[in-house]
Scaffold this motif. Sequence first.
Motif, PDB file in Angstrom:
ATOM      1  N   ASP A  72     -16.596 -33.335  47.484  1.00  9.70           N
ATOM      2  CA  ASP A  72     -16.820 -32.286  48.424  1.00  9.70           C
ATOM      3  C   ASP A  72     -17.574 -32.807  49.734  1.00  9.70           C
ATOM      4  O   ASP A  72     -17.847 -31.668  50.826  1.00  9.70           O
ATOM      5  N   GLY A  73     -17.885 -33.952  49.875  1.00  8.05           N
ATOM      6  CA  GLY A  73     -18.724 -34.608  50.996  1.00  8.05           C
ATOM      7  C   GLY A  73     -20.194 -34.210  50.963  1.00  8.05           C
ATOM      8  O   GLY A  73     -20.861 -34.959  51.852  1.00  8.05           O
ATOM      9  N   PHE A  74     -20.822 -33.617  49.961  1.00  4.83           N
ATOM     10  CA  PHE A  74     -22.283 -33.500  49.965  1.00  4.83           C
ATOM     11  C   PHE A  74     -22.699 -34.615  48.949  1.00  4.83           C
ATOM     12  O   PHE A  74     -21.751 -34.975  48.264  1.00  4.83           O
ATOM     13  N   HIS A  75     -23.961 -34.648  48.957  1.00  7.15           N
ATOM     14  CA  HIS A  75     -24.695 -35.508  47.902  1.00  7.15           C
ATOM     15  C   HIS A  75     -25.530 -34.642  47.021  1.00  7.15           C
ATOM     16  O   HIS A  75     -26.030 -33.660  47.451  1.00  7.15           O
ATOM     17  N   ASP A  76     -25.453 -35.047  45.718  1.00  3.70           N
ATOM     18  CA  ASP A  76     -26.473 -34.382  44.764  1.00  3.70           C
ATOM     19  C   ASP A  76     -27.862 -34.790  45.158  1.00  3.70           C
ATOM     20  O   ASP A  76     -28.372 -36.061  45.426  1.00  3.70           O
ATOM     21  N   LEU A  77     -28.846 -33.853  45.151  1.00  5.48           N
ATOM     22  CA  LEU A  77     -30.140 -34.369  45.585  1.00  5.48           C
ATOM     23  C   LEU A  77     -31.169 -33.671  44.502  1.00  5.48           C
ATOM     24  O   LEU A  77     -30.916 -32.847  43.722  1.00  5.48           O
ATOM     25  N   ALA A  78     -32.559 -34.316  44.517  1.00  5.51           N
ATOM     26  CA  ALA A  78     -33.624 -33.846  43.980  1.00  5.51           C
ATOM     27  C   ALA A  78     -34.647 -33.649  45.133  1.00  5.51           C
ATOM     28  O   ALA A  78     -35.099 -34.723  45.601  1.00  5.51           O
ATOM     29  N   LEU A 103     -24.368 -20.559  54.144  1.00  6.46           N
ATOM     30  CA  LEU A 103     -24.648 -20.880  55.761  1.00  6.46           C
ATOM     31  C   LEU A 103     -24.919 -22.393  55.595  1.00  6.46           C
ATOM     32  O   LEU A 103     -24.752 -22.997  56.782  1.00  6.46           O
ATOM     33  N   GLY A 104     -25.902 -22.865  54.650  1.00  9.76           N
ATOM     34  CA  GLY A 104     -26.077 -24.259  54.869  1.00  9.76           C
ATOM     35  C   GLY A 104     -27.153 -24.556  53.604  1.00  9.76           C
ATOM     36  O   GLY A 104     -27.599 -23.925  53.000  1.00  9.76           O
ATOM     37  N   SER A 105     -27.294 -25.962  53.145  1.00  7.43           N
ATOM     38  CA  SER A 105     -27.936 -26.307  52.191  1.00  7.43           C
ATOM     39  C   SER A 105     -29.392 -26.053  52.236  1.00  7.43           C
ATOM     40  O   SER A 105     -29.957 -26.079  51.196  1.00  7.43           O
ATOM     41  N   ASP A 106     -30.083 -26.199  53.283  1.00 11.25           N
ATOM     42  CA  ASP A 106     -31.417 -25.835  53.335  1.00 11.25           C
ATOM     43  C   ASP A 106     -31.798 -24.242  53.739  1.00 11.25           C
ATOM     44  O   ASP A 106     -32.959 -24.140  53.899  1.00 11.25           O
ATOM     45  N   SER A 114     -28.315 -36.677  63.845  1.00  7.05           N
ATOM     46  CA  SER A 114     -27.360 -35.900  63.377  1.00  7.05           C
ATOM     47  C   SER A 114     -27.627 -36.189  61.543  1.00  7.05           C
ATOM     48  O   SER A 114     -27.259 -37.127  60.980  1.00  7.05           O
ATOM     49  N   THR A 115     -27.655 -34.840  61.028  1.00  7.36           N
ATOM     50  CA  THR A 115     -27.649 -34.888  59.490  1.00  7.36           C
ATOM     51  C   THR A 115     -26.605 -35.726  58.904  1.00  7.36           C
ATOM     52  O   THR A 115     -26.819 -36.629  57.956  1.00  7.36           O
ATOM     53  N   PRO A 116     -25.388 -35.270  59.027  1.00  6.93           N
ATOM     54  CA  PRO A 116     -24.370 -36.054  58.481  1.00  6.93           C
ATOM     55  C   PRO A 116     -24.281 -37.615  58.844  1.00  6.93           C
ATOM     56  O   PRO A 116     -23.891 -38.320  57.903  1.00  6.93           O
ATOM     57  N   ALA A 117     -24.580 -37.874  60.092  1.00  9.16           N
ATOM     58  CA  ALA A 117     -24.791 -39.285  60.313  1.00  9.16           C
ATOM     59  C   ALA A 117     -25.758 -40.342  59.584  1.00  9.16           C
ATOM     60  O   ALA A 117     -25.604 -41.398  59.154  1.00  9.16           O
ATOM     61  N   VAL A 118     -26.797 -39.592  59.289  1.00 13.63           N
ATOM     62  CA  VAL A 118     -27.875 -40.055  58.361  1.00 13.63           C
ATOM     63  C   VAL A 118     -27.615 -40.252  56.941  1.00 13.63           C
ATOM     64  O   VAL A 118     -27.479 -41.405  56.353  1.00 13.63           O
ATOM     65  N   PHE A 119     -26.822 -39.215  56.323  1.00 11.23           N
ATOM     66  CA  PHE A 119     -26.210 -39.323  54.934  1.00 11.23           C
ATOM     67  C   PHE A 119     -25.211 -40.494  55.042  1.00 11.23           C
ATOM     68  O   PHE A 119     -25.134 -41.260  54.144  1.00 11.23           O
ATOM     69  N   ARG A 120     -24.149 -40.411  55.952  1.00  9.92           N
ATOM     70  CA  ARG A 120     -23.208 -41.484  56.130  1.00  9.92           C
ATOM     71  C   ARG A 120     -23.912 -42.773  56.045  1.00  9.92           C
ATOM     72  O   ARG A 120     -23.340 -44.070  55.603  1.00  9.92           O
ATOM     73  N   GLY A 131     -28.557 -29.796  43.102  1.00 12.01           N
ATOM     74  CA  GLY A 131     -27.183 -29.523  43.787  1.00 12.01           C
ATOM     75  C   GLY A 131     -27.305 -30.050  45.138  1.00 12.01           C
ATOM     76  O   GLY A 131     -27.723 -31.331  45.121  1.00 12.01           O
ATOM     77  N   ARG A 132     -26.762 -29.431  46.158  1.00  7.51           N
ATOM     78  CA  ARG A 132     -26.750 -30.084  47.322  1.00  7.51           C
ATOM     79  C   ARG A 132     -28.169 -29.642  48.285  1.00  7.51           C
ATOM     80  O   ARG A 132     -28.240 -29.728  49.335  1.00  7.51           O
ATOM     81  N   GLY A 133     -28.948 -28.800  47.328  1.00  3.33           N
ATOM     82  CA  GLY A 133     -30.384 -28.567  47.814  1.00  3.33           C
ATOM     83  C   GLY A 133     -30.312 -26.933  47.782  1.00  3.33           C
ATOM     84  O   GLY A 133     -31.427 -26.559  48.016  1.00  3.33           O
TER      85      GLY A 133
HETATM   86  O1  C5P Z   1     -25.468 -27.995  54.321  1.00  2.00           O
HETATM   87  P1  C5P Z   1     -25.664 -28.269  55.705  1.00  2.00           P
HETATM   88  O2  C5P Z   1     -24.499 -27.855  56.606  1.00  2.00           O
HETATM   89  O3  C5P Z   1     -26.949 -28.259  56.250  1.00  2.00           O
HETATM   90  O4  C5P Z   1     -25.232 -30.168  55.655  1.00  2.00           O
HETATM   91  C1  C5P Z   1     -24.910 -30.708  56.505  1.00  2.00           C
HETATM   92  C2  C5P Z   1     -24.302 -31.989  56.383  1.00  2.00           C
HETATM   93  O5  C5P Z   1     -25.274 -32.793  55.944  1.00  2.00           O
HETATM   94  C3  C5P Z   1     -23.169 -31.795  55.589  1.00  2.00           C
HETATM   95  O6  C5P Z   1     -21.934 -31.675  56.115  1.00  2.00           O
HETATM   96  C4  C5P Z   1     -23.144 -33.196  54.820  1.00  2.00           C
HETATM   97  O7  C5P Z   1     -22.684 -34.315  55.714  1.00  2.00           O
HETATM   98  C5  C5P Z   1     -24.801 -33.543  54.769  1.00  2.00           C
HETATM   99  N1  C5P Z   1     -25.334 -33.327  53.509  1.00  2.00           N
HETATM  100  C6  C5P Z   1     -25.131 -33.916  52.599  1.00  2.00           C
HETATM  101  N2  C5P Z   1     -25.658 -33.684  51.180  1.00  2.00           N
HETATM  102  C7  C5P Z   1     -26.305 -32.558  51.106  1.00  2.00           C
HETATM  103  C8  C5P Z   1     -26.676 -31.977  52.194  1.00  2.00           C
HETATM  104  C9  C5P Z   1     -26.045 -32.317  53.437  1.00  2.00           C
HETATM  105  O8  C5P Z   1     -24.402 -35.298  52.417  1.00  2.00           O
HETATM  106  N3  C5P Z   1     -26.967 -32.254  49.955  1.00  2.00           N
END
Ligand code: C5P
Length: 310
Positions: A22-28, A134-137, A177-183, A151-153
């Motif tokens: 789904d484009g997200f990363h699993d986090l701790a 709305l978002g992971s955080d 950019s958060t997506p750029a840093v994950f990439r 999960g994604r946070g």
């Molecule tokens: O959830 P949020 O909209 O804050 O995430 C912004 C972007 O950060 C996501 O589109 C994704 O690229 C990246 N992300 C991720 N894995 C997560 C949270 C965020 O890759 N657990």
Amino acid sequence: MIKVRVPAKVNVQLGVGGLRADGFHDLANVFFAVALGDEVTAAPGEGVTLTCSGPDAAQVPLDDTNLAARAARLLAAHHGLADPGVHLHIAKAIPVAGGMAGGSADGAAALVACDALWGLDTPFENLLDLAAELGSDVPFALLGGVALGRGRGEILEALPVTGTFHWVFAVADGGLSTPAVFRECDRLREEAGTGSGDTDVPTPDAAPALLAALATGDPAALAAALTNDLQSAALSLRPSLAATLAAGTEAGAIGALVSGSGPTCAFLAKDAEAAEALATALAASGTCRTAHATYGPVPGAAIHPRATES
Ligand code: C5P
């Protein structure tokens, strides 16, 4: 008028698993709420409108991409309000695009403020679900304190913590950019030959030494346990952050790391006095735009009782 205070976060551990389908990363993700925060005011209005004040206000989008505006609309839709009216004002102190979840904080604050303004009395569990949309955080900004996000946070478990820890945040010029840093994190893993998918990278877990440091209130032990799997990616995109981290360590920080996806750098100090001295030294070091001393943990988004009138 309703005024809500909401904290920024620093991740004392950011363990990043593989890229999911789904484009997200699993986090701790061990979130820690700090007193450096925004204030969001909700007043009666026509439609959903937004203004922002503070030194970085010009960088805050005031259209429907702003998480505060999205939060107001999402809450209204959840309750079937056809024509929601609110004017939201954000007094911005959290660095913009700084890795401290400032936009997410405003989303969480707007949920709490609009809920009160519109007299909806939404159960906290439902606010957490809306926040996760709305978002992971965003859910953590509602909860505050210290929590493990899986999960994604967004899947949160409050963690025991003793006492107060003293922090300094060095704010960079411009955001990341958060997506750029994950990439970039995925790209660096591919380059290292370790693979970046969720079958290649083990699912991270909270470090026992970190949990013990929080539970016992030991700043030196917490400093030694700070980790951020996004740090090498943030440094790869913004190499100048290495000088900021070094300046903080030279000026007496007991721990240093990039905050979340950066570019803000976070430093742990041994006490409040050391934090003030460290902020002064960092601000004068020429390696950041400004530096703030603060502390935590603090509660999540909450209505400011003295500033609220009906
Ligand atoms: O959830 P949020 O909209 O804050 O995430 C912004 C972007 O950060 C996501 O589109 C994704 O690229 C990246 N992300 C991720 N894995 C997560 C949270 C965020 O890759 N657990």
